[in-house]
Design a protein around this motif. Structure first.
Motif, PDB file in Angstrom:
ATOM      1  N   MET A   1     -26.024 -53.658  -5.703  1.00  0.00           N
ATOM      2  CA  MET A   1     -24.901 -52.960  -5.084  1.00  0.00           C
ATOM      3  C   MET A   1     -23.696 -52.974  -6.018  1.00  0.00           C
ATOM      4  O   MET A   1     -23.396 -53.995  -6.628  1.00  0.00           O
ATOM      5  N   PRO A   2     -22.984 -51.856  -6.131  1.00  0.00           N
ATOM      6  CA  PRO A   2     -21.816 -51.812  -7.016  1.00  0.00           C
ATOM      7  C   PRO A   2     -20.564 -52.453  -6.422  1.00  0.00           C
ATOM      8  O   PRO A   2     -19.554 -52.560  -7.109  1.00  0.00           O
ATOM      9  N   ASN A   3     -20.615 -52.860  -5.152  1.00  0.00           N
ATOM     10  CA  ASN A   3     -19.455 -53.477  -4.502  1.00  0.00           C
ATOM     11  C   ASN A   3     -19.747 -54.929  -4.160  1.00  0.00           C
ATOM     12  O   ASN A   3     -20.879 -55.302  -3.864  1.00  0.00           O
ATOM     13  N   HIS A   4     -18.692 -55.750  -4.174  1.00  0.00           N
ATOM     14  CA  HIS A   4     -18.841 -57.142  -3.752  1.00  0.00           C
ATOM     15  C   HIS A   4     -18.918 -57.182  -2.228  1.00  0.00           C
ATOM     16  O   HIS A   4     -18.037 -56.674  -1.537  1.00  0.00           O
ATOM     17  N   LEU A   5     -19.964 -57.778  -1.706  1.00  0.00           N
ATOM     18  CA  LEU A   5     -20.162 -57.863  -0.257  1.00  0.00           C
ATOM     19  C   LEU A   5     -20.227 -59.316   0.165  1.00  0.00           C
ATOM     20  O   LEU A   5     -20.745 -60.166  -0.558  1.00  0.00           O
ATOM     21  N   LYS A   6     -19.715 -59.580   1.348  1.00  0.00           N
ATOM     22  CA  LYS A   6     -19.793 -60.930   1.892  1.00  0.00           C
ATOM     23  C   LYS A   6     -21.212 -61.204   2.390  1.00  0.00           C
ATOM     24  O   LYS A   6     -21.872 -60.320   2.935  1.00  0.00           O
ATOM     25  N   PRO A   7     -21.693 -62.440   2.216  1.00  0.00           N
ATOM     26  CA  PRO A   7     -23.026 -62.776   2.752  1.00  0.00           C
ATOM     27  C   PRO A   7     -23.053 -62.579   4.265  1.00  0.00           C
ATOM     28  O   PRO A   7     -22.109 -62.925   4.968  1.00  0.00           O
ATOM     29  N   ALA A   8     -24.136 -62.010   4.772  1.00  0.00           N
ATOM     30  CA  ALA A   8     -24.243 -61.762   6.210  1.00  0.00           C
ATOM     31  C   ALA A   8     -25.712 -61.688   6.603  1.00  0.00           C
ATOM     32  O   ALA A   8     -26.560 -61.270   5.808  1.00  0.00           O
ATOM     33  N   VAL A   9     -25.995 -62.096   7.820  1.00  0.00           N
ATOM     34  CA  VAL A   9     -27.333 -61.962   8.394  1.00  0.00           C
ATOM     35  C   VAL A   9     -27.185 -61.254   9.732  1.00  0.00           C
ATOM     36  O   VAL A   9     -26.391 -61.665  10.581  1.00  0.00           O
ATOM     37  N   GLU A  10     -27.919 -60.178   9.935  1.00  0.00           N
ATOM     38  CA  GLU A  10     -27.861 -59.423  11.184  1.00  0.00           C
ATOM     39  C   GLU A  10     -29.271 -59.318  11.771  1.00  0.00           C
ATOM     40  O   GLU A  10     -30.209 -58.937  11.069  1.00  0.00           O
ATOM     41  N   VAL A  11     -29.407 -59.672  13.035  1.00  0.00           N
ATOM     42  CA  VAL A  11     -30.664 -59.508  13.749  1.00  0.00           C
ATOM     43  C   VAL A  11     -30.383 -58.614  14.948  1.00  0.00           C
ATOM     44  O   VAL A  11     -29.601 -58.965  15.828  1.00  0.00           O
ATOM     45  N   SER A  12     -31.000 -57.438  14.966  1.00  0.00           N
ATOM     46  CA  SER A  12     -30.693 -56.487  16.034  1.00  0.00           C
ATOM     47  C   SER A  12     -31.802 -55.450  16.106  1.00  0.00           C
ATOM     48  O   SER A  12     -32.778 -55.515  15.353  1.00  0.00           O
ATOM     49  N   ASP A  13     -31.626 -54.493  17.009  1.00  0.00           N
ATOM     50  CA  ASP A  13     -32.609 -53.421  17.153  1.00  0.00           C
ATOM     51  C   ASP A  13     -32.201 -52.191  16.347  1.00  0.00           C
ATOM     52  O   ASP A  13     -32.721 -51.106  16.565  1.00  0.00           O
ATOM     53  N   ARG A  14     -31.266 -52.349  15.408  1.00  0.00           N
ATOM     54  CA  ARG A  14     -30.792 -51.231  14.591  1.00  0.00           C
ATOM     55  C   ARG A  14     -30.371 -51.754  13.226  1.00  0.00           C
ATOM     56  O   ARG A  14     -30.118 -52.938  13.042  1.00  0.00           O
ATOM     57  N   PHE A  15     -30.293 -50.849  12.267  1.00  0.00           N
ATOM     58  CA  PHE A  15     -29.853 -51.237  10.929  1.00  0.00           C
ATOM     59  C   PHE A  15     -28.346 -51.463  10.909  1.00  0.00           C
ATOM     60  O   PHE A  15     -27.599 -50.780  11.609  1.00  0.00           O
ATOM     61  N   HIS A  16     -27.921 -52.400  10.096  1.00  0.00           N
ATOM     62  CA  HIS A  16     -26.498 -52.685   9.903  1.00  0.00           C
ATOM     63  C   HIS A  16     -26.072 -51.967   8.617  1.00  0.00           C
ATOM     64  O   HIS A  16     -26.287 -52.459   7.510  1.00  0.00           O
ATOM     65  N   VAL A  17     -25.468 -50.778   8.751  1.00  0.00           N
ATOM     66  CA  VAL A  17     -25.180 -49.925   7.589  1.00  0.00           C
ATOM     67  C   VAL A  17     -23.741 -50.062   7.084  1.00  0.00           C
ATOM     68  O   VAL A  17     -23.406 -49.554   6.019  1.00  0.00           O
TER      69      VAL A  17
END
Length: 270
Positions: A1-17
């Motif tokens: 990824m070209p951007n700095h992103l914070k670490p994250a974990v998502e569990v759900s019935d949809r994508f986290h975009v």
């Protein structure tokens, strides 16, 4: 990824975009037209890959070959040099052929085109070129002395400037629309507006994850904490806004009016 992103974990019935939206909604790539009388090259620039020179059919090599001369110092039939007026004609023909060659590549695109040229070629090209997304700021140094990597580095500074200018325009529009009751930074109101297609433009904080759910009517239920039954509300609002044709930009919190989680400009009072 070209951007700095914070670490994250998502569990759900949809994508986290949400974290991806900055990459796809904020210009981080460009074309650089390195233009001089004796050479021209087009360089593709991206945020995370090396710059690459692009070859286009119909692109002239220099002013002389564009004018079908062995040299721009060729003499006229009378034996005299053509003079500054003749030179200007050849430069205009050269710039026009470059613009024609670029049209095939750029038609239908919004990728910024950044000019690297000295005078008089810079002014000549700007006067006749047809691409609506030519950046106002140019790379002023002689492009013949700059490598592709150096041109890319200078181009990224101009891309940052273009982004700041775009944000400034959005902030001005947000202030105007606020006086017309056509903005919101409230998650509950924004969720309903997104559900019913009322959002025209949406700025979102790509790092915010406020858990909850949004029902089919746009009503928000906040969650006590993240779980498999909830998801990021800002992410869901952005997804609904995109589906209804809104322009959505993923930015940092400091780029949003009032440093809110989001800021929406509405199509009508809602």
């Amino acid at each position: 990824m070209p951007n700095h992103l914070k670490p994250a974990v998502e569990v759900s019935d949809r994508f986290h975009v949400q974290p991806l939206l900055r990459t796809v909604t904020v210009n981080q790539s460009a074309y650089v037209l390195a233009l001089a009388q004796n050479s021209v090259r087009l360089v593709g620039v991206s945020s995370d890959l090396p710059a690459v020179e692009l070859n286009l059919d119909g692109m002239p090599k220099d002013v002389a070959s564009s004018a079908r001369k062995t040299s721009i110092k060729d003499r006229s039939p009378s034996g005299r040099l053509q003079g500054s007026e003749g030179m200007k004609v050849h430069q205009v023909q050269y710039a026009r052929k470059i613009d024609q060659a670029l049209r095939v590549l750029l038609v239908g695109k919004e990728t910024p085109l950044i000019l690297a040229a000295a005078e008089p070629m810079q002014s000549i090209y700007r006067e006749l070129q047809s691409y609506p997304h030519l950046a106002r700021t140019a790379i002023q140094h002689n492009p013949e002395t700059q490598s592709d990597a150096e041109l890319a580095s200078n181009a990224r500074s101009i891309l940052d400037e273009l982004f700041r200018d775009e944000l400034a325009e959005i902030h001005s529009l947000y202030a105007l629309r606020t006086s017309q009751s056509r903005t919101t930074s409230d998650l509950v109101q924004a969720a309903r507006a997104a559900t019913y297609g009322a959002i025209q433009l949406l700025l979102i904080d790509i790092d915010d994850v406020t858990p909850g759910t949004v029902d089919d009517d746009g009503a928000v239920t906040f969650a006590d904490g993240p779980s498999a039954k909830s998801y990021g509300l800002v992410d869901e609002i952005a997804s609904r806004a995109l589906v209804t044709g809104a322009k959505v930009m993923g930015v940092r919190k400091s780029d949003i009016p009032g440093e809110a989680k989001l800021a929406a400009i509405l199509r009508y009072p809602f």
